[in-house]
Design an enzyme around this catalytic site. Structure first.
Site, PDB file in Angstrom:
ATOM      1  N   LYS A   1      39.047  39.790  60.080  1.00 20.06           N
ATOM      2  CA  LYS A   1      39.381  39.710  58.708  1.00 20.06           C
ATOM      3  C   LYS A   1      38.843  40.628  57.850  1.00 20.06           C
ATOM      4  O   LYS A   1      39.215  41.359  57.102  1.00 20.06           O
ATOM      5  CB  LYS A   1      39.584  38.374  58.410  1.00 20.06           C
ATOM      6  CG  LYS A   1      40.311  37.550  59.272  1.00 20.06           C
ATOM      7  CD  LYS A   1      40.143  36.176  58.848  1.00 20.06           C
ATOM      8  CE  LYS A   1      38.740  35.467  58.689  1.00 20.06           C
ATOM      9  NZ  LYS A   1      38.150  35.325  60.072  1.00 20.06           N
ATOM     10  N   THR A   2      37.389  40.531  57.886  1.00 22.49           N
ATOM     11  CA  THR A   2      36.588  41.161  56.599  1.00 22.49           C
ATOM     12  C   THR A   2      36.652  42.733  57.060  1.00 22.49           C
ATOM     13  O   THR A   2      36.922  43.410  56.036  1.00 22.49           O
ATOM     14  CB  THR A   2      35.247  40.879  56.790  1.00 22.49           C
ATOM     15  OG1 THR A   2      35.149  39.329  56.243  1.00 22.49           O
ATOM     16  CG2 THR A   2      34.423  41.490  55.455  1.00 22.49           C
TER      17      THR A   2
ATOM     18  N   LYS B   1      45.652  34.145  39.279  1.00 21.09           N
ATOM     19  CA  LYS B   1      47.027  33.888  38.443  1.00 21.09           C
ATOM     20  C   LYS B   1      46.996  34.622  37.139  1.00 21.09           C
ATOM     21  O   LYS B   1      48.035  34.898  36.449  1.00 21.09           O
ATOM     22  CB  LYS B   1      47.344  32.477  38.179  1.00 21.09           C
ATOM     23  CG  LYS B   1      47.534  31.796  39.560  1.00 21.09           C
ATOM     24  CD  LYS B   1      48.079  30.169  39.240  1.00 21.09           C
ATOM     25  CE  LYS B   1      48.384  29.502  40.542  1.00 21.09           C
ATOM     26  NZ  LYS B   1      48.933  28.182  40.323  1.00 21.09           N
TER      27      LYS B   1
ATOM     28  N   LYS C   1      34.922  40.360  67.425  1.00 18.35           N
ATOM     29  CA  LYS C   1      33.432  40.462  67.044  1.00 18.35           C
ATOM     30  C   LYS C   1      32.643  39.772  68.224  1.00 18.35           C
ATOM     31  O   LYS C   1      31.633  40.669  68.650  1.00 18.35           O
ATOM     32  CB  LYS C   1      33.151  39.434  65.843  1.00 18.35           C
ATOM     33  CG  LYS C   1      31.870  39.681  65.386  1.00 18.35           C
ATOM     34  CD  LYS C   1      31.399  38.701  64.223  1.00 18.35           C
ATOM     35  CE  LYS C   1      31.878  39.090  62.991  1.00 18.35           C
ATOM     36  NZ  LYS C   1      31.630  38.301  61.803  1.00 18.35           N
TER      37      LYS C   1
ATOM     38  N   ASP D   1      35.691  37.774  49.958  1.00 13.54           N
ATOM     39  CA  ASP D   1      35.314  37.337  51.433  1.00 13.54           C
ATOM     40  C   ASP D   1      34.665  35.957  51.650  1.00 13.54           C
ATOM     41  O   ASP D   1      33.895  35.387  51.079  1.00 13.54           O
ATOM     42  CB  ASP D   1      34.230  38.528  51.744  1.00 13.54           C
ATOM     43  CG  ASP D   1      33.859  38.267  53.261  1.00 13.54           C
ATOM     44  OD1 ASP D   1      35.019  38.167  54.199  1.00 13.54           O
ATOM     45  OD2 ASP D   1      33.003  38.682  54.009  1.00 13.54           O
ATOM     46  N   ASP D   2      35.542  35.277  52.904  1.00 15.47           N
ATOM     47  CA  ASP D   2      34.893  34.039  53.420  1.00 15.47           C
ATOM     48  C   ASP D   2      35.046  33.085  52.048  1.00 15.47           C
ATOM     49  O   ASP D   2      33.970  32.579  51.641  1.00 15.47           O
ATOM     50  CB  ASP D   2      33.579  34.329  53.798  1.00 15.47           C
ATOM     51  CG  ASP D   2      33.325  33.557  55.150  1.00 15.47           C
ATOM     52  OD1 ASP D   2      34.143  32.716  55.648  1.00 15.47           O
ATOM     53  OD2 ASP D   2      32.209  33.104  55.703  1.00 15.47           O
TER      54      ASP D   2
END
Length: 733
Positions: free
Chosen positions: A537-538, A619, A692, A591-592
């Site tokens: 994802k990162t 928002k 990974k 991240d995370d």
């Protein structure tokens, strides 16, 4: 002729000199119905006959006798004066003073009305400036106006065709410009036709002043702060407005706020600007700080009292104004000094006796810290954001900093400033200057023999080349730029082909990037990448950010906040968002997220303060003209869903683990296995595996034979033995 007193007070206020009717005929000028005489070889007076004056006598009023330094009964030389051609005055500058003592009550004089009255009374009289006998002294006249006797001291004359006239004739076309005498209580208003040239230059070429990339900002500054000062004071008086008294320049560090303020002071015809660094005003003594603020305005107050609307412009520049003008009540030092400074400053700018001849220029990086009362109209009402320069502005700035090199042939012909400007997105003016200095340092270093510093330097062969600028671009990084080097660390192996699902997620994310870039309706777009741990994802978020080529890219991760308190974390996250708002296009990667929230399953602990900060910022729309995309990554979307955080994102994209066909594509892309072994390796792996983990297995297997270099595997010089790979797989099982 013998000096005597004027027959009556009414005649004294006419400023004529009187003699007998028979003597008056001797002074008649050609073409005139009255006479003019040069009295005492000093001043020219209009002569009229009067029955009460004896023959061979000259009646002078008190002001005339004082000026000529004669007493009643004295003898004074008098001769006829013929009026020359082109003798009519166009303008007369006079100093006003109340006759016989100071009047404590302030007298307000409408310059336009008073000028007409003086012209009516003194029309066709000669006005002298410098006396022939009394060098440096000035002529004076006596006028009664609205029950008060005034003395007019002639300070300056304007006569068409003459640079420095000593005398001239007052006519109906003559304009009077008034100044209040020192110490008098006269206030002059509605002054006409003077003081309109406030700029020293005829044209405002900012590049010559060393200012680039701020044309639009200067246009706003001129329109708001200086356009009204170009017009005569009487026009502004008839419009019923007052000049702008304060201006605030705010924006990121290094964008040229101090430079602008300094150059504005040099461009104007006013007094030399007073530059005040915020903390310099503070004093440890009670009341001294407020006195320091009052002293800044003392000259302007005195000048306005003496000269009224004709007062010069007084500029006061406050650098780092946020240091002393914090929001009242926000400082808990117990002294209240900062509150007193704000109160004193407000009184001087916009109090009961407000000044109209001042321009206060404040500069700050933290507009949010200033007291809101300072920012309302009538105070620091012109608020100009000095932002990061665009590409055209960067070209101008680079031209300014390289002009001397180009003129002296130190700049190589291969340098194209337009290309450099395109490659320096989000560089501030100071950072562009640093870039040029860095490039020059590389060029100078080539001419220095480090082994023998005594060798002569060949100055004529110094050339700054494009290679030097390329090296400088690696060395000088913008504070509000894209953290590409940091993002590359999150995808060490590059972006591999991970199959159709990963490709679809990446293409969808890039479509969202284009939406932010091109759509006028999308100022803020948030996307959550969720999936199992290690699914990439990162790396995917970093790839999306880098390929977007947005000028501002920052990643917020828990590893940069180790040991931070909740408040510090919130401040850091908020600062990254504030920095992003300064760029036209920005991407922020959260991240995370569960790690940012300090979430743990035991006791289900998390930081609600950080959670609320992220919810608000996700928002919060960026300012007008700014675009922001936020990419979040998480391995625990079910946890974020219970916190209502998932719903705060506009789009949610799933990043899956690798399936066997995807694993085969990844291994083919790496090229570390023989083709005959690929199917066996994929079959030995689990049905699903994070990318990974797969890359970790490949790296372990590549180190299998210590006699070989693992880099040979990635270079294609040798392949990984599948049996050893199976052993590594069992070790990690």
């Amino acid at each position: 002729m013998t000096v005597c007193a004027t027959p009556s007070n009414d005649l004294a206020s006419t400023n004529y000199a009187y003699c007998s009717v028979s003597d008056a005929s001797k002074f008649h000028a050609k073409g005139w119905d009255r006479g003019f005489a040069l009295v005492g070889n000093a001043v020219v007076l209009t002569i009229k006959g009067h029955d009460a004056v004896p023959n061979n006598s000259l009646a002078l009023n008190t002001i005339q006798r004082q000026h000529l330094k004669v007493s009643k009964g004295d003898e004074i030389p008098v001769e006829r004066f013929d009026i020359p051609d082109k003798f009519k005055l166009t303008a007369v500058t006079v100093e006003l003073e109340i006759f016989k003592g100071k009047n404590r009550k302030e007298e307000q004089i409408d310059a336009k009305v008073f000028s007409k009255e003086i012209v009516r009374r003194l029309s066709e009289q000669v006005c002298d400036l410098c006396c022939l006998l009394l060098v440096g002294s000035h002529s004076e006249a006596f006028i009664e106006y609205c029950g008060i006797n005034y003395v007019l001291t002639i300070n300056d004359l304007a006569l068409e065709g003459h640079d420095n006239p000593n005398r001239g004739l007052i006519s109906i076309e003559t304009t009077f410009i008034f100044e209040a005498a020192p110490g008098s209580s006269i206030k002059i208003t509605n002054q006409r036709g003077a003081g309109t040239q406030i700029f020293k230059q005829k044209d405002l070429n900012f590049q010559k002043l060393g200012i680039g990339g701020l044309d639009a900002e200067f246009a706003d500054i001129f329109r708001r702060a200086f356009a009204s000062r170009v017009y005569p004071p009487d026009v502004i008086s008839r419009l019923g407005i007052s000049h702008v008294k304060g201006m605030l320049l705010h924006g990121p560090p290094g964008t040229g706020k101090t430079l602008i303020a300094r150059q504005i002071g040099k461009m104007l015809n006013g007094r030399e600007p007073k530059v005040v660094n915020g903390p310099e005003v503070l004093s440890k003594f009670v009341g001294e700080t407020e006195k320091n603020v009052r002293d800044l305005f003392a000259e302007a107050e005195n000048d306005q009292r003496l000269r009224g609307d004709q007062s010069e412009l007084h500029i006061i520049i406050f650098d780092e104004i946020d240091a002393i003008c914090k929001t009242r009540g926000s400082t808990r030092d117990g002294t209240g000094v900062h509150d007193s400074i704000v109160n004193q400053l407000l009184t001087k700018i916009d109090g009961v006796e407000a000044l109209n001849n001042i321009l206060l220029i404040g500069m700050t990086n933290r507009k949010d810290m200033l007291d809101e009362a300072l920012l309302r109209p009538g105070r620091l009402e012109v608020q100009i954001e000095i932002g990061l320069p665009d590409e055209k502005g960067r070209v101008q700035i680079l031209q300014i900093h390289t002009s001397r090199m180009r003129d002296n042939s130190f700049l190589s012909a291969d340098i194209r400033l337009e290309d450099l400007a395109a490659r320096t997105k989000n560089f501030s003016g100071a950072e562009l200057e640093g870039l040029v200095k860095s490039a020059v340092s590389f060029a100078l270093n080539r001419q220095v023999n480090v082994a023998d510093l005594t060798q002569p330097i060949d100055e004529d062969n110094i050339k700054v080349t494009m290679v030097d600028f390329n090296n400088a671009l690696q060395e000088v990084q913008p504070a509000f730029g894209a953290a590409v080097n940091t993002l590359e660390m999150y995808r060490v192996n590059g972006m591999l082909d991970c199959g159709e699902k990963h490709k679809h997620v990446q293409e969808t994310a890039m479509t969202l990037v284009e939406q932010v870039r091109k759509s006028d309706r999308t100022a803020l777009l948030t996307c959550l990448l969720e999936g199992p741990p290690g699914s990439g994802k990162t790396a995917l978020a970093a790839t999306i950010a880098i390929e977007s080529e947005f000028p501002f890219i920052k990643i917020i991760s828990a590893e940069n906040m180790i040991g931070y308190s909740e408040t510090s974390k919130c401040s850091l996250i908020a600062k990254v968002f504030e920095d992003a708002y300064k760029s036209p296009f920005s991407i922020i990667i959260l991240d995370d997220i569960e790690r940012l929230l300090e979430y743990v399953n035991i006791g289900a602990r998390f930081s609600n303060v950080v959670l609320q900060t992220i919810l608000v910022l996700l928002k919060r729309l960026p300012p007008k003209g700014r675009k922001l995309m936020v990419l979040g990554t998480t391995s625990m979307s079910y946890v974020l869903d219970s916190m209502d955080l998932v719903s705060a994102f506009n789009v949610k994209l799933g990043v899956p683990n690798l399936r066997p066909p995807d694993m085969k594509k990844v291994l083919e892309g790496l090229g570390v296995f023989a083709k005959r072994d690929l199917d066996d390796v994929v079959e030995a792996l689990d049905e699903e595996i994070p990318i990974k983990k797969l890359l970790m297995l490949v790296e372990m297997a590549a180190q299998g034979n210590q006699d070989d270099d693992a880099e040979d595997v990635y270079a294609g010089k040798r392949k990984i033995d599948k049996n050893y790979f199976m052993e590594c797989l069992q070790d990690l099982a």
